[in-house]
Design an enzyme around this catalytic site. Structure first.
Site, PDB file in Angstrom:
ATOM      1  N   ARG A   1       0.928  -1.055  -0.076  1.00  0.00           N
ATOM      2  CA  ARG A   1       0.095  -0.122  -0.080  1.00  0.00           C
ATOM      3  C   ARG A   1       0.823   1.295  -0.078  1.00  0.00           C
ATOM      4  O   ARG A   1       1.865   1.320   0.808  1.00  0.00           O
ATOM      5  CB  ARG A   1      -0.887   0.083   1.194  1.00  0.00           C
ATOM      6  CG  ARG A   1      -1.818  -1.052   1.416  1.00  0.00           C
ATOM      7  CD  ARG A   1      -2.209  -1.145   3.252  1.00  0.00           C
ATOM      8  NE  ARG A   1      -0.975  -1.355   3.778  1.00  0.00           N
ATOM      9  CZ  ARG A   1      -0.997  -1.414   5.236  1.00  0.00           C
ATOM     10  NH1 ARG A   1      -2.125  -1.050   5.791  1.00  0.00           N
ATOM     11  NH2 ARG A   1       0.236  -1.702   5.844  1.00  0.00           N
TER      12      ARG A   1
ATOM     13  N   CYS B   1      -4.444   2.247  -8.739  1.00  0.00           N
ATOM     14  CA  CYS B   1      -4.656   0.783  -8.756  1.00  0.00           C
ATOM     15  C   CYS B   1      -6.070   0.205  -8.582  1.00  0.00           C
ATOM     16  O   CYS B   1      -6.655  -0.196  -9.535  1.00  0.00           O
ATOM     17  CB  CYS B   1      -3.795   0.074  -7.700  1.00  0.00           C
ATOM     18  SG  CYS B   1      -2.099   0.427  -8.005  1.00  0.00           S
TER      19      CYS B   1
HETATM   20  N1  NAI Z   1       1.737   1.818  -6.592  1.00  0.00           N
HETATM   21  C1  NAI Z   1       1.631   0.768  -5.931  1.00  0.00           C
HETATM   22  O1  NAI Z   1       1.163   1.058  -4.697  1.00  0.00           O
HETATM   23  C2  NAI Z   1       1.402  -0.534  -6.445  1.00  0.00           C
HETATM   24  C3  NAI Z   1       1.543  -0.506  -7.779  1.00  0.00           C
HETATM   25  N2  NAI Z   1       1.340  -2.009  -8.251  1.00  0.00           N
HETATM   26  C4  NAI Z   1       1.367  -2.217  -9.769  1.00  0.00           C
HETATM   27  O2  NAI Z   1       2.836  -2.057 -10.154  1.00  0.00           O
HETATM   28  C5  NAI Z   1       2.997  -1.391 -11.480  1.00  0.00           C
HETATM   29  C6  NAI Z   1       3.657  -0.257 -11.592  1.00  0.00           C
HETATM   30  O3  NAI Z   1       2.875   0.594 -10.634  1.00  0.00           O
HETATM   31  P1  NAI Z   1       3.541   2.093 -10.140  1.00  0.00           P
HETATM   32  O4  NAI Z   1       5.023   2.077  -9.622  1.00  0.00           O
HETATM   33  O5  NAI Z   1       2.617   2.757  -9.304  1.00  0.00           O
HETATM   34  O6  NAI Z   1       3.523   3.075 -11.493  1.00  0.00           O
HETATM   35  P2  NAI Z   1       4.510   4.292 -11.761  1.00  0.00           P
HETATM   36  O7  NAI Z   1       3.927   4.931 -13.040  1.00  0.00           O
HETATM   37  O8  NAI Z   1       4.743   5.266 -10.703  1.00  0.00           O
HETATM   38  O9  NAI Z   1       5.923   3.636 -12.329  1.00  0.00           O
HETATM   39  C7  NAI Z   1       6.011   3.096 -13.615  1.00  0.00           C
HETATM   40  C8  NAI Z   1       7.581   3.282 -14.017  1.00  0.00           C
HETATM   41  O10 NAI Z   1       7.697   2.469 -14.993  1.00  0.00           O
HETATM   42  C9  NAI Z   1       8.838   3.157 -15.960  1.00  0.00           C
HETATM   43  N3  NAI Z   1       8.704   2.670 -17.386  1.00  0.00           N
HETATM   44  C10 NAI Z   1       7.598   2.467 -18.280  1.00  0.00           C
HETATM   45  N4  NAI Z   1       8.130   1.752 -19.323  1.00  0.00           N
HETATM   46  C11 NAI Z   1       9.434   1.487 -18.880  1.00  0.00           C
HETATM   47  C12 NAI Z   1      10.221   0.619 -19.886  1.00  0.00           C
HETATM   48  N5  NAI Z   1      10.045   0.186 -20.951  1.00  0.00           N
HETATM   49  N6  NAI Z   1      11.433   0.358 -19.264  1.00  0.00           N
HETATM   50  C13 NAI Z   1      11.796   0.775 -18.045  1.00  0.00           C
HETATM   51  N7  NAI Z   1      10.961   1.550 -17.130  1.00  0.00           N
HETATM   52  C14 NAI Z   1       9.743   1.882 -17.812  1.00  0.00           C
HETATM   53  C15 NAI Z   1       8.225   4.511 -16.003  1.00  0.00           C
HETATM   54  O11 NAI Z   1       8.861   5.409 -16.490  1.00  0.00           O
HETATM   55  C16 NAI Z   1       7.649   4.815 -14.605  1.00  0.00           C
HETATM   56  O12 NAI Z   1       8.963   5.492 -13.796  1.00  0.00           O
HETATM   57  C17 NAI Z   1       1.481  -1.334 -11.926  1.00  0.00           C
HETATM   58  O13 NAI Z   1       1.196  -2.441 -12.539  1.00  0.00           O
HETATM   59  C18 NAI Z   1       0.786  -1.160 -10.804  1.00  0.00           C
HETATM   60  O14 NAI Z   1      -0.589  -1.716 -10.938  1.00  0.00           O
HETATM   61  C19 NAI Z   1       1.028  -3.017  -7.594  1.00  0.00           C
HETATM   62  C20 NAI Z   1       1.231  -2.831  -6.266  1.00  0.00           C
HETATM   63  C21 NAI Z   1       1.247  -1.661  -5.510  1.00  0.00           C
HETATM   64  O1  UGA Z   2      -2.484  -2.803  -6.436  1.00  0.00           O
HETATM   65  C1  UGA Z   2      -2.071  -1.653  -5.517  1.00  0.00           C
HETATM   66  O2  UGA Z   2      -1.512  -0.835  -6.193  1.00  0.00           O
HETATM   67  C2  UGA Z   2      -2.270  -1.603  -4.225  1.00  0.00           C
HETATM   68  O3  UGA Z   2      -3.826  -0.910  -4.109  1.00  0.00           O
HETATM   69  C3  UGA Z   2      -4.058  -0.661  -2.871  1.00  0.00           C
HETATM   70  O4  UGA Z   2      -3.277   0.068  -2.149  1.00  0.00           O
HETATM   71  P1  UGA Z   2      -3.353   1.843  -2.438  1.00  0.00           P
HETATM   72  O5  UGA Z   2      -3.893   1.873  -3.573  1.00  0.00           O
HETATM   73  O6  UGA Z   2      -1.885   2.319  -2.198  1.00  0.00           O
HETATM   74  O7  UGA Z   2      -4.556   2.297  -1.379  1.00  0.00           O
HETATM   75  P2  UGA Z   2      -5.515   1.710  -0.276  1.00  0.00           P
HETATM   76  O8  UGA Z   2      -5.011   1.864   1.173  1.00  0.00           O
HETATM   77  O9  UGA Z   2      -6.036   0.341  -0.494  1.00  0.00           O
HETATM   78  O10 UGA Z   2      -6.604   2.769  -0.570  1.00  0.00           O
HETATM   79  C4  UGA Z   2      -7.465   2.667  -1.768  1.00  0.00           C
HETATM   80  C5  UGA Z   2      -8.336   3.749  -1.611  1.00  0.00           C
HETATM   81  O11 UGA Z   2      -9.462   3.383  -0.932  1.00  0.00           O
HETATM   82  C6  UGA Z   2     -10.110   4.324  -0.058  1.00  0.00           C
HETATM   83  N1  UGA Z   2     -10.375   3.523   1.176  1.00  0.00           N
HETATM   84  C7  UGA Z   2      -9.786   2.688   1.910  1.00  0.00           C
HETATM   85  C8  UGA Z   2     -10.298   2.045   3.150  1.00  0.00           C
HETATM   86  C9  UGA Z   2     -11.598   2.313   3.614  1.00  0.00           C
HETATM   87  O12 UGA Z   2     -12.039   1.825   4.392  1.00  0.00           O
HETATM   88  N2  UGA Z   2     -12.333   3.118   2.689  1.00  0.00           N
HETATM   89  C10 UGA Z   2     -11.826   3.833   1.584  1.00  0.00           C
HETATM   90  O13 UGA Z   2     -12.681   4.626   1.083  1.00  0.00           O
HETATM   91  C11 UGA Z   2      -8.936   5.424   0.294  1.00  0.00           C
HETATM   92  O14 UGA Z   2      -9.205   6.504   0.591  1.00  0.00           O
HETATM   93  C12 UGA Z   2      -8.061   5.185  -1.060  1.00  0.00           C
HETATM   94  O15 UGA Z   2      -8.691   6.189  -2.031  1.00  0.00           O
HETATM   95  C13 UGA Z   2      -3.985  -2.081  -1.965  1.00  0.00           C
HETATM   96  O16 UGA Z   2      -4.599  -1.647  -0.846  1.00  0.00           O
HETATM   97  C14 UGA Z   2      -2.833  -2.802  -2.255  1.00  0.00           C
HETATM   98  O17 UGA Z   2      -2.814  -4.059  -1.242  1.00  0.00           O
HETATM   99  C15 UGA Z   2      -2.360  -3.037  -3.302  1.00  0.00           C
HETATM  100  O18 UGA Z   2      -1.175  -3.483  -3.589  1.00  0.00           O
END
Ligand code: NAI
Ligand code: UGA
Length: 438
Positions: free
Chosen positions: A156, A265
């Site tokens: 998260r 996400c």
């Molecule tokens: N943000 C989160 O909390 C979480 C994200 N995910 C998943 O992880 C993935 C990444 O998410 P974020 O980090 O949030 O996205 P982000 O948009 O912050 O980062 C993605 C990065 O990949 C880079 N990129 C794009 N094409 C590329 C390439 N061909 N080679 C090297 N780098 C490249 C971009 O420049 C960017 O810096 C997504 O699939 C998302 O759903 C999963 C769990 C948690």
């Molecule tokens: O796939 C992902 O990227 C991530 O998506 C969420 O994480 P995140 O997006 O960081 O945020 P959350 O804490 O899940 O909150 C998501 C949204 O739900 C809302 N929320 C959360 C809890 C709640 O009780 N009510 C509610 O409206 C928050 O305000 C926020 O807008 C999941 O919790 C992570 O496990 C997952 O890895």
């Protein structure tokens, strides 16, 4: 034993993963296609807000375990295990996920892999992607000992460091015992601390990720559907949620009623899941997610309606203070932010909106340049006729009704996250409104 890891894509997920794996003792090389991002990371300057991460980043840059590059050649030569953390955003005007960044990363990396290694997908992808990527990788890589694993991420934002170092569970999709052994080596520390590991095939690993996010989104929309019913009956959804939470089978987490979910996400993942289910001919199985999405969007509309009603039916020329721009507290992420969406809609309806957020102002300005922005909560509230609390930052929860009251023109507040004590605000002569409670 595995010693050298690479992380491809250094956004929220990749930068966290790279720094935390270095913290665990691995030598880590991070890569991104954005030279600016790499320059900043290499200088110890985290390009986004994540509590605790700057310290981990700087410590591991200083001890030399963590480095960054834009060169795929360097990555290919360095790594025994390559983590793929590129973005998979929603396609414009479609529900489906755009997996082109995954394909492009594999196309850049694979032809350079002249010796055996494991490529590990962490990005969230539609089920079936891993099998396809595995074939692409084998076709393009010169070494026959290159293979793929899929290891979805559950961190998260706001808790990214602790979620990476000590996750609730690890899931790895593999096609061989060798891949499983390597993944067990990489996560030896977490496994020794008792973190559960589920080893599966590719489609199961991919599905665990999207079904977890679908479940969380469903739980939030469930309580927000109850909020709609509460609004029609005069009941209080916060009491209802509290009472439900005492049932262990239900539990209180993700049962917080309010403005609903946003971020990079949950919204895009449930939409991509529906799109994929359609392609697989099982769209009926996930038709409830359409309602989950619709309930979530209705909360934003309800918020705008409540605020407009407090102002006598029109926003035209009225001063509105919006507290919060990030999609949730402890983050500067404004991707699909409910707060910013509401602020923009009120602006569209003629309101004079001033937004304040402790960390997300820069991102909010880039995303919605037409909005007004304040230097602080009190600054944004100056002369406001209604204050909307849309992201529950601690500093907003702790606002003093009298101090804020001295700034505004009218003492009207809408608590979009059910986070304030209504009695305290009403006693200070505020008109207090919230979503789902009288
Ligand atoms: N943000 C989160 O909390 C979480 C994200 N995910 C998943 O992880 C993935 C990444 O998410 P974020 O980090 O949030 O996205 P982000 O948009 O912050 O980062 C993605 C990065 O990949 C880079 N990129 C794009 N094409 C590329 C390439 N061909 N080679 C090297 N780098 C490249 C971009 O420049 C960017 O810096 C997504 O699939 C998302 O759903 C999963 C769990 C948690
Ligand atoms: O796939 C992902 O990227 C991530 O998506 C969420 O994480 P995140 O997006 O960081 O945020 P959350 O804490 O899940 O909150 C998501 C949204 O739900 C809302 N929320 C959360 C809890 C709640 O009780 N009510 C509610 O409206 C928050 O305000 C926020 O807008 C999941 O919790 C992570 O496990 C997952 O890895």
């Amino acid at each position: 034993m595995v010693q050298r890891l690479t992380v491809i894509g250094t956004g929220y997920l990749g930068a966290t993963h790279a720094a935390c794996m270095a913290e665990l003792g691995f030598e880590v090389l991070g890569l991104d296609v954005l030279p600016d991002r790499i320059e900043r990371l290499a200088a110890g300057d985290l390009p986004f807000y994540e509590p605790g991460l700057p310290e981990v980043l700087r410590r591991n840059l200083e001890n030399g375990r963590l480095r960054f590059t834009t060169s795929y050649k360097e990555i290919a030569e360095f790594g025994e295990v390559h983590f793929l953390c590129v973005g998979t955003p929603q396609k414009p005007n479609e529900y489906a996920a755009d997996v082109s960044f995954v394909d492009s990363a594999i196309t850049s990396l694979a032809p350079l892999l002249t010796r055996g290694c494991l490529v590990v997908g962490k990005s969230t992808v539609p089920v079936g992607t891993a099998s396809r990527v595995s074939e692409l990788l084998r076709r393009l890589a010169p070494s026959p000992e290159v293979e793929l694993a899929w290891n979805p991420e559950f961190l998260r934002e706001g808790y990214a460091v602790q979620d990476t170092l000590r996750p609730d569970r690890l899931v790895v999709g593999v096609e061989s015992e060798r891949a499983e052994r390597i993944m067990r080596e990489v996560y030896a520390r977490q496994l020794a601390e008792g973190v559960p590991l589920v080893v599966s095939d590719f489609p199961t690993a991919e599905l665990v990720k999207v079904s977890a996010n679908a479940f969380l989104a469903t739980k939030i929309s469930f309580i927000n559907a109850m909020a709609e019913v509460c609004e029609a009956t005069g009941a209080d959804v916060t009491k209802l949620s509290q009472a439900l939470s005492y049932d262990d089978r239900i539990g209180g987490k993700f049962l917080g009623p309010g403005l609903g979910f946003g971020g990079g996400c949950l919204p895009k993942d449930i939409r991509a899941f529906m799109a994929r289910a359609g392609e697989l001919g099982v769209d009926q199985a996930l038709s409830f997610l359409r309602e989950v999405d619709a309930i979530n969007i209705r909360r934003r509309i309800r918020m705008v309606d409540l605020a407009r009603h407090l102002l006598g039916g029109s926003f035209r020329g009225r001063k509105v203070c919006v507290l919060g721009a990030a999609f949730k507290p402890n983050s500067d992420d404004v991707r699909d932010s409910p707060a910013l969406d509401v602020a923009a809609e009120i602006r569209r309806q003629g309101g004079d909106v001033t937004v304040y957020d402790p960390q997300a102002l820069d991102n909010a300005r880039k995303a919605q340049p037409d909005l007004g922005f304040g230097e602080s909560a009190l600054d944004a509230a100056t002369d406001a006729e209604v204050v909307l609390l849309l992201t529950e930052w601690k500093e907003f929860r702790e606002l003093d009704p009298e101090v804020l009251g001295a700034r505004v023109r009218e003492r009207n507040i809408v608590d979009g996250r059910n986070t304030l004590d209504p009695e305290r605000w009403r006693t200070a002569n505020w008109t207090y409104k919230a979503l789902g409670r009288p």
